[in-house]
Design a protein around this motif. Structure first.
Motif, PDB file in Angstrom:
ATOM      1  N   PRO A   7       0.812  -1.226   0.000  1.00  0.00           N
ATOM      2  CA  PRO A   7       0.000   0.000   0.000  1.00  0.00           C
ATOM      3  C   PRO A   7       0.843   1.273   0.000  1.00  0.00           C
ATOM      4  O   PRO A   7       1.861   1.365   0.687  1.00  0.00           O
ATOM      5  N   GLY A   8       0.428   2.236  -0.823  1.00  0.00           N
ATOM      6  CA  GLY A   8       1.112   3.518  -0.901  1.00  0.00           C
ATOM      7  C   GLY A   8       2.359   3.515  -1.764  1.00  0.00           C
ATOM      8  O   GLY A   8       3.085   4.502  -1.802  1.00  0.00           O
ATOM      9  N   THR A   9       2.634   2.389  -2.442  1.00  0.00           N
ATOM     10  CA  THR A   9       3.829   2.280  -3.291  1.00  0.00           C
ATOM     11  C   THR A   9       3.452   1.604  -4.611  1.00  0.00           C
ATOM     12  O   THR A   9       2.319   1.185  -4.811  1.00  0.00           O
ATOM     13  N   HIS A  10       4.439   1.471  -5.476  1.00  0.00           N
ATOM     14  CA  HIS A  10       4.299   0.666  -6.695  1.00  0.00           C
ATOM     15  C   HIS A  10       4.953  -0.698  -6.507  1.00  0.00           C
ATOM     16  O   HIS A  10       5.011  -1.496  -7.426  1.00  0.00           O
ATOM     17  N   ILE A  11       5.473  -0.960  -5.320  1.00  0.00           N
ATOM     18  CA  ILE A  11       6.250  -2.171  -5.048  1.00  0.00           C
ATOM     19  C   ILE A  11       5.349  -3.400  -5.006  1.00  0.00           C
ATOM     20  O   ILE A  11       4.344  -3.423  -4.300  1.00  0.00           O
ATOM     21  N   GLN A  12       5.751  -4.415  -5.767  1.00  0.00           N
ATOM     22  CA  GLN A  12       5.021  -5.682  -5.787  1.00  0.00           C
ATOM     23  C   GLN A  12       5.867  -6.759  -5.115  1.00  0.00           C
ATOM     24  O   GLN A  12       7.086  -6.796  -5.269  1.00  0.00           O
ATOM     25  N   THR A  13       5.191  -7.638  -4.372  1.00  0.00           N
ATOM     26  CA  THR A  13       5.846  -8.762  -3.713  1.00  0.00           C
ATOM     27  C   THR A  13       5.035 -10.031  -3.980  1.00  0.00           C
ATOM     28  O   THR A  13       3.893  -9.958  -4.444  1.00  0.00           O
ATOM     29  N   LEU A  14       5.612 -11.172  -3.661  1.00  0.00           N
ATOM     30  CA  LEU A  14       4.923 -12.451  -3.853  1.00  0.00           C
ATOM     31  C   LEU A  14       3.734 -12.628  -2.924  1.00  0.00           C
ATOM     32  O   LEU A  14       2.800 -13.356  -3.240  1.00  0.00           O
ATOM     33  N   ALA A  15       3.809 -12.002  -1.758  1.00  0.00           N
ATOM     34  CA  ALA A  15       2.779 -12.138  -0.725  1.00  0.00           C
ATOM     35  C   ALA A  15       2.941 -10.961   0.231  1.00  0.00           C
ATOM     36  O   ALA A  15       3.917 -10.205   0.126  1.00  0.00           O
ATOM     37  N   PRO A  16       2.031 -10.801   1.168  1.00  0.00           N
ATOM     38  CA  PRO A  16       2.262  -9.781   2.203  1.00  0.00           C
ATOM     39  C   PRO A  16       3.621 -10.029   2.874  1.00  0.00           C
ATOM     40  O   PRO A  16       4.034 -11.177   3.053  1.00  0.00           O
ATOM     41  N   VAL A  17       4.300  -8.960   3.252  1.00  0.00           N
ATOM     42  CA  VAL A  17       5.660  -9.054   3.783  1.00  0.00           C
ATOM     43  C   VAL A  17       5.752 -10.046   4.944  1.00  0.00           C
ATOM     44  O   VAL A  17       6.704 -10.820   5.026  1.00  0.00           O
ATOM     45  N   ARG A  18       4.790 -10.070   5.828  1.00  0.00           N
ATOM     46  CA  ARG A  18       4.842 -10.959   6.996  1.00  0.00           C
ATOM     47  C   ARG A  18       4.828 -12.440   6.601  1.00  0.00           C
ATOM     48  O   ARG A  18       5.202 -13.296   7.393  1.00  0.00           O
ATOM     49  N   GLU A  19       4.416 -12.766   5.370  1.00  0.00           N
ATOM     50  CA  GLU A  19       4.358 -14.150   4.909  1.00  0.00           C
ATOM     51  C   GLU A  19       5.595 -14.564   4.099  1.00  0.00           C
ATOM     52  O   GLU A  19       5.690 -15.705   3.670  1.00  0.00           O
TER      53      GLU A  19
END
Length: 162
Positions: A7-19
């Motif tokens: 949220p608030g960025t253009h950054i994509q990840t595989l899953a929520p950071v905590r996972e």
């Protein structure tokens, strides 16, 4: 496969950071704006010999355990990319003027590299999800090395764009 946008960025990840098993995000302010694909092109223009050696070693060891050979970086980057296209061993999952998202997926782990830009700031974000013990073992040396490599790549990118 779906990605998650922080949220608030253009950054994509595989899953929520905590996972995630591994998460690294590093940024640099460039002297002039550069698209994510052009940043990738600059960084991949001259693959480092040490990286080629590291990929050969990785392939030799990992293939014994059934992981796919990845071969490393060729230095060849097309003028344009589209979703579904391969950049060396990475699959292009998203390509726009502000975000380039690349993945490599195997039975031991999934990796996502996201290059995003906002004005003069360029961010490289890497996320990894594990599938088994081989993935965890693989990431023991790769995780810390990856952070140093990205840091060095960002410094080189700032110099190259100047």
């Amino acid at each position: 496969m779906a990605s998650v946008t922080i949220p608030g960025t253009h950054i994509q990840t595989l899953a929520p950071v905590r996972e995630l098993y591994f998460f690294d995000t590093q940024s640099a302010v460039l002297p002039r704006p550069v698209s994510p694909l052009n940043a990738w092109r600059i960084l991949m223009a001259r693959p480092r010999p040490i990286m080629n050696l590291a990929f050969k070693l990785r392939d030799a060891i990992s293939s014994v355990f059934g992981a796919s050979r990845i071969g490393g970086f060729s230095g060849a980057v097309p003028e344009r990319v589209q979703v579904g296209q391969m950049l060396d061993f990475f699959l292009v999952e998203h390509a726009s003027e502000t975000v380039l998202t690349l993945t490599a997926r195997d039975w031991h782990l999934d990796v996502m590299t996201c290059i995003s830009v906002s004005g003069h700031e360029l961010t490289i974000t890497s996320s990894v999800k594990m599938h088994n013990a081989l993935g965890r073992l693989y990431m023991l040396p790769v995780g810390p090395a990856h952070k140093m490599i990205v840091r060095q790549n960002l410094k080189e990118l700032v110099r190259a764009v100047a």
